[in-house]
Structures are given as C-alpha cells and as structure tokens.
Design a protein around this motif. Structure first.
Motif, PDB file in Angstrom:
ATOM      1  N   GLN A   1     -47.158 -24.728  37.743  1.00 36.49           N
ATOM      2  CA  GLN A   1     -47.186 -24.457  36.263  1.00 36.49           C
ATOM      3  C   GLN A   1     -46.026 -25.059  35.481  1.00 36.49           C
ATOM      4  OE1 GLN A   1     -49.499 -25.340  33.781  1.00 36.49           O
ATOM      5  NE2 GLN A   1     -50.944 -23.565  34.156  1.00 36.49           N
ATOM      6  N   THR A   2     -46.082 -25.681  34.528  1.00 35.27           N
ATOM      7  CA  THR A   2     -44.594 -26.193  34.119  1.00 35.27           C
ATOM      8  C   THR A   2     -44.187 -25.090  33.096  1.00 35.27           C
ATOM      9  OG1 THR A   2     -45.575 -27.311  31.979  1.00 35.27           O
ATOM     10  CG2 THR A   2     -45.217 -28.506  33.952  1.00 35.27           C
ATOM     11  N   MET A   3     -42.883 -24.999  32.823  1.00 36.49           N
ATOM     12  CA  MET A   3     -42.435 -24.158  31.928  1.00 36.49           C
ATOM     13  C   MET A   3     -42.895 -24.290  30.277  1.00 36.49           C
ATOM     14  SD  MET A   3     -40.178 -21.773  33.247  1.00 36.49           S
ATOM     15  CE  MET A   3     -38.850 -21.112  32.248  1.00 36.49           C
ATOM     16  N   LYS A   4     -42.997 -25.411  30.115  1.00 34.95           N
ATOM     17  CA  LYS A   4     -43.576 -25.768  28.810  1.00 34.95           C
ATOM     18  C   LYS A   4     -44.856 -25.258  28.397  1.00 34.95           C
ATOM     19  CE  LYS A   4     -42.832 -28.155  24.819  1.00 34.95           C
ATOM     20  NZ  LYS A   4     -41.838 -27.645  23.996  1.00 34.95           N
ATOM     21  N   TYR A   5     -45.591 -25.393  29.280  1.00 32.68           N
ATOM     22  CA  TYR A   5     -47.065 -24.658  29.178  1.00 32.68           C
ATOM     23  C   TYR A   5     -46.932 -23.234  28.998  1.00 32.68           C
ATOM     24  CZ  TYR A   5     -51.724 -23.477  30.261  1.00 32.68           C
ATOM     25  OH  TYR A   5     -53.058 -22.642  29.964  1.00 32.68           O
ATOM     26  N   LEU A   6     -46.352 -22.664  29.870  1.00 29.36           N
ATOM     27  CA  LEU A   6     -45.957 -21.181  29.804  1.00 29.36           C
ATOM     28  C   LEU A   6     -45.566 -20.757  28.266  1.00 29.36           C
ATOM     29  CD1 LEU A   6     -45.244 -20.173  33.457  1.00 29.36           C
ATOM     30  CD2 LEU A   6     -47.364 -20.104  32.301  1.00 29.36           C
ATOM     31  N   GLU A   7     -44.530 -21.547  28.005  1.00 29.22           N
ATOM     32  CA  GLU A   7     -43.654 -21.095  26.653  1.00 29.22           C
ATOM     33  C   GLU A   7     -44.884 -21.180  25.623  1.00 29.22           C
ATOM     34  OE1 GLU A   7     -39.805 -22.507  24.359  1.00 29.22           O
ATOM     35  OE2 GLU A   7     -40.789 -24.011  25.640  1.00 29.22           O
ATOM     36  N   THR A   8     -45.655 -22.127  25.517  1.00 27.10           N
ATOM     37  CA  THR A   8     -46.485 -22.330  24.490  1.00 27.10           C
ATOM     38  C   THR A   8     -47.689 -21.585  24.505  1.00 27.10           C
ATOM     39  OG1 THR A   8     -47.358 -24.216  25.550  1.00 27.10           O
ATOM     40  CG2 THR A   8     -45.677 -24.486  23.839  1.00 27.10           C
ATOM     41  N   HIS A   9     -48.047 -20.829  25.600  1.00 29.63           N
ATOM     42  CA  HIS A   9     -49.128 -20.297  25.931  1.00 29.63           C
ATOM     43  C   HIS A   9     -49.220 -18.661  26.101  1.00 29.63           C
ATOM     44  CE1 HIS A   9     -50.915 -24.108  26.353  1.00 29.63           C
ATOM     45  NE2 HIS A   9     -51.844 -23.813  26.099  1.00 29.63           N
ATOM     46  N   LEU A  10     -47.832 -18.181  26.486  1.00 34.16           N
ATOM     47  CA  LEU A  10     -47.444 -16.640  26.458  1.00 34.16           C
ATOM     48  C   LEU A  10     -47.251 -16.366  25.171  1.00 34.16           C
ATOM     49  CD1 LEU A  10     -45.032 -16.943  29.537  1.00 34.16           C
ATOM     50  CD2 LEU A  10     -47.270 -15.678  29.638  1.00 34.16           C
ATOM     51  N   PRO A  11     -47.704 -14.910  24.917  1.00 33.94           N
ATOM     52  CA  PRO A  11     -47.791 -14.302  23.555  1.00 33.94           C
ATOM     53  C   PRO A  11     -46.219 -14.342  22.895  1.00 33.94           C
ATOM     54  CG  PRO A  11     -48.826 -12.924  25.126  1.00 33.94           C
ATOM     55  CD  PRO A  11     -48.294 -13.930  25.975  1.00 33.94           C
ATOM     56  N   ALA A  12     -46.054 -15.051  21.899  1.00 31.07           N
ATOM     57  CA  ALA A  12     -45.036 -15.523  21.366  1.00 31.07           C
ATOM     58  C   ALA A  12     -43.999 -14.069  20.773  1.00 31.07           C
ATOM     59  CB  ALA A  12     -45.179 -16.368  20.127  1.00 31.07           C
ATOM     60  N   GLY A  13     -44.910 -12.963  20.668  1.00 26.72           N
ATOM     61  CA  GLY A  13     -43.998 -11.920  20.323  1.00 26.72           C
ATOM     62  C   GLY A  13     -43.229 -11.108  21.432  1.00 26.72           C
ATOM     63  N   ASN A  14     -43.711 -11.262  22.714  1.00 31.49           N
ATOM     64  CA  ASN A  14     -43.201 -10.797  23.626  1.00 31.49           C
ATOM     65  C   ASN A  14     -42.434 -11.565  24.793  1.00 31.49           C
ATOM     66  OD1 ASN A  14     -44.321  -8.539  22.866  1.00 31.49           O
ATOM     67  ND2 ASN A  14     -45.806  -8.727  24.677  1.00 31.49           N
ATOM     68  N   PHE A  15     -42.177 -12.915  24.602  1.00 29.80           N
ATOM     69  CA  PHE A  15     -41.821 -13.540  25.487  1.00 29.80           C
ATOM     70  C   PHE A  15     -40.774 -14.823  24.671  1.00 29.80           C
ATOM     71  CE2 PHE A  15     -45.140 -11.973  28.013  1.00 29.80           C
ATOM     72  CZ  PHE A  15     -44.732 -12.035  29.205  1.00 29.80           C
ATOM     73  N   VAL A  16     -39.756 -15.009  25.201  1.00 32.92           N
ATOM     74  CA  VAL A  16     -38.772 -16.002  24.727  1.00 32.92           C
ATOM     75  C   VAL A  16     -38.034 -16.675  25.793  1.00 32.92           C
ATOM     76  CG1 VAL A  16     -36.847 -14.152  24.522  1.00 32.92           C
ATOM     77  CG2 VAL A  16     -36.814 -16.402  22.985  1.00 32.92           C
ATOM     78  N   ARG A  17     -37.918 -18.121  25.549  1.00 32.13           N
ATOM     79  CA  ARG A  17     -36.929 -18.854  26.354  1.00 32.13           C
ATOM     80  C   ARG A  17     -35.598 -18.834  26.413  1.00 32.13           C
ATOM     81  NH1 ARG A  17     -39.351 -25.005  28.487  1.00 32.13           N
ATOM     82  NH2 ARG A  17     -37.868 -25.052  30.083  1.00 32.13           N
ATOM     83  N   ILE A  18     -35.089 -18.055  27.045  1.00 29.35           N
ATOM     84  CA  ILE A  18     -33.672 -17.727  27.062  1.00 29.35           C
ATOM     85  C   ILE A  18     -32.549 -18.756  27.617  1.00 29.35           C
ATOM     86  CG2 ILE A  18     -33.758 -15.282  26.834  1.00 29.35           C
ATOM     87  CD1 ILE A  18     -32.856 -15.036  29.560  1.00 29.35           C
ATOM     88  N   HIS A  19     -33.339 -19.682  28.282  1.00 30.04           N
ATOM     89  CA  HIS A  19     -32.601 -20.670  28.975  1.00 30.04           C
ATOM     90  C   HIS A  19     -33.575 -21.655  29.502  1.00 30.04           C
ATOM     91  CE1 HIS A  19     -30.119 -22.741  32.216  1.00 30.04           C
ATOM     92  NE2 HIS A  19     -29.053 -22.154  31.737  1.00 30.04           N
ATOM     93  N   ARG A  20     -33.201 -22.928  29.921  1.00 36.12           N
ATOM     94  CA  ARG A  20     -34.057 -24.126  30.147  1.00 36.12           C
ATOM     95  C   ARG A  20     -34.696 -23.667  31.338  1.00 36.12           C
ATOM     96  NH1 ARG A  20     -29.926 -28.972  31.557  1.00 36.12           N
ATOM     97  NH2 ARG A  20     -28.972 -28.077  33.255  1.00 36.12           N
ATOM     98  N   SER A  21     -34.436 -22.885  32.240  1.00 33.69           N
ATOM     99  CA  SER A  21     -34.935 -22.631  33.428  1.00 33.69           C
ATOM    100  C   SER A  21     -35.264 -21.098  33.413  1.00 33.69           C
ATOM    101  CB  SER A  21     -34.074 -22.839  34.797  1.00 33.69           C
ATOM    102  OG  SER A  21     -32.996 -21.825  34.438  1.00 33.69           O
ATOM    103  N   THR A  22     -35.355 -20.255  32.330  1.00 32.27           N
ATOM    104  CA  THR A  22     -35.890 -18.847  32.249  1.00 32.27           C
ATOM    105  C   THR A  22     -36.628 -18.467  31.019  1.00 32.27           C
ATOM    106  OG1 THR A  22     -33.722 -18.403  33.493  1.00 32.27           O
ATOM    107  CG2 THR A  22     -34.952 -16.664  32.675  1.00 32.27           C
ATOM    108  N   ILE A  23     -37.468 -17.841  31.194  1.00 34.32           N
ATOM    109  CA  ILE A  23     -38.399 -17.251  30.231  1.00 34.32           C
ATOM    110  C   ILE A  23     -38.316 -15.536  30.365  1.00 34.32           C
ATOM    111  CG2 ILE A  23     -40.608 -16.917  29.061  1.00 34.32           C
ATOM    112  CD1 ILE A  23     -41.229 -19.734  29.521  1.00 34.32           C
TER     113      ILE A  23
END
Length: 267
Positions: free
Chosen positions: A202-224
């Motif tokens: 699964q790509t990071m882009k997919y997870l970034e846009t489908h995880l709950p926005a209030g609890n998850f943040v992408r702090i680096h291009r390779s880390t959520i």
C-alpha cells in the motif's frame, strides 16, 4: 548531538547483532583454520576483537557526523585501524600472560586481521558518510521546495479503522488506533504496532488520505506517526527535530512535517 544511526533506531539492533556475531565467527574460523590456533582461544579472540571493533565503530560516528574535512577523515580511518590492531594485541597478550591460555604468535595473525579489519572499517565510515549526505540532501530539499504550512490532506472519501495484512495463509487485522507509526519502503509500507511490524502493499499517499486526520500526521516523506503515541518533540540538530514515542522509538521530522505536526498538536 546527532542521534546514532544504530543505537537510536531499534529496528537496526538485531541485524547489527547478527552481523557482529557473524564477523566474530569468521575471525575465530580464520584464527583456527589459517593460523592453527585452538578453537576456544580463537573464539575468545574473535568475540573480543569484534566487540572492540564495534565500540570503535560506535564512537567514530561522533567524528564523522560533525567533521567533513578530508584530512580529518583520513586520520580517523588510520587511527581506527591502529587502535583496533592494538586492542587485538592486548586481547592475545592477556590470554597468554594473564589468563595463561596457550595461543599462537600475534604477528602470524596480522595478515588476516588486516584483511578483515580494513574493509570492515572502511565500510563503516562510508556508511556513516552516506547517512550524513542523505540527511543533508533531505534538509536542502525541504528548504528549496517548501510546502505551504497550512496544507491539509486531500478530501477523505473513506476513513479506514483497520488494515488487513496477508502473511502466507494468515491474515492479520490491525486496528488503526493501535498503530504506532508507518514507514515507507518503495511501493510497500511497514506498519508498526505494539505486537510487531507488518509489511503491506500500500502506498503512503493512500494511507495518508484514508487514516483518521485527527490522529495521524505525515512528519516525513517516509513516515506517518500516530500523534497519540508521541511522548515529546525535541530538537535534533540545527533547525531539525525528532519525535520520541512512548515506547522509546525516535523518528526524524522534516521541516514540512514539523509545521504540520505543530498545527496538529496546536503548538
């Protein structure tokens, strides 16, 4: 002070230990097979000298991480090999003179020690330099191509609350709120929760846009990261930061990620 690339990243501990153990066995095998030493003192020699090598390799990071002068790096490389050989001699001398274990002449072992030590020491220093160069490139990229600090993820059509990972004949069901962090690995991602690590196609882009926005943040291009698992945010270097999770893991934060993290945490 820069975080050590092995000590401060737990997922590297096991492969490093396995590599050190393998090198110790190779060293002992060379002493036994090439130099004709007895297997027990050869094994003691291998473990002790590789342990001394690991200690020197740990310390040299704090030189390589801060000094970029060619002359200093050459001196560091030569000094490291000399100190390692001196430590090897002390191990053999202690076995013979203090412990009383019969052992082969140290000079007879120098060829395979140098054949083993010089390439290993060179590889350590080159790897350290590669990490420093990679960090510098990431920092420059973040500075030259900044994103607006108010950027938000794309509109989420579906918010997921669990992720399934197939592992052979088993299917793991991972609850999203139990995730600690997610790291990219090409077209795959590594999901980390208290039970272990799971690889998902699964790509990071997919997870970034489908995880709950209030609890998850992408702090680096390779880390959520799951913000509920963050213990503190601390300065890592000049204008760079890292987060410390409740389980002790430290994760690097890019400049863009730090802005998003501040906005999400309200700081």
């Amino acid at each position: 002070m820069k975080a050590h690339p092995i000590i401060d990243y737990p997922y590297r501990w096991f492969p490093t230990f396995v590599l050190a153990l393998t090198l110790a066995i190779i060293q002992a095998a060379l002493a036994w097979g090439y130099a004709g030493a007895d297997w027990l003192p050869a094994l003691v020699d291998g473990i002790a000298t590789v342990g001394w090598f690991a200690a020197l390799a740990y310390l040299v990071w704090f030189v390589v991480g801060y000094v970029s002068l060619l002359q200093t790096n050459v001196i560091t490389a030569v000094s490291g090999v000399v100190l390692w050989i001196a430590g090897n001699f002390m191990v053999c001398d202690i076995m013979v003179k203090i412990v009383g274990i019969p052992y082969i002449d140290f000079a007879f072992t120098l060829p395979f020690r140098l054949l083993f030590g010089v390439p290993a020491w060179t590889a350590v220093i080159l790897w350290y330099h590669l990490l420093v160069m990679k960090e510098t490139a990431n920092r420059e990229e973040a500075v030259t191509t900044p994103q607006p600090p108010t950027a938000v993820p794309e509109q989420q059509e579906e918010v997921i609350d669990r992720i399934t990972v197939k592992d052979g004949s088993r299917i793991h069901i991972i609850k999203v709120d139990e995730l600690l962090y997610i790291q990219a690995c090409g077209d795959y991602t590594t999901l980390v929760n208290p039970d272990g690590e799971y690889v998902k196609e699964q790509t990071m882009k997919y997870l970034e846009t489908h995880l709950p926005a209030g609890n998850f943040v992408r702090i680096h291009r390779s880390t959520i990261v799951n913000v509920t698992q963050i213990s503190r945010v601390e300065l890592f270097g000049k204008e760079t930061y890292q987060v410390l999770l409740k389980n002790g893991v430290k994760l690097r934060v890019s400049l863009t990620g730090y802005k998003l993290l501040k906005e999400r945490l309200g700081i």
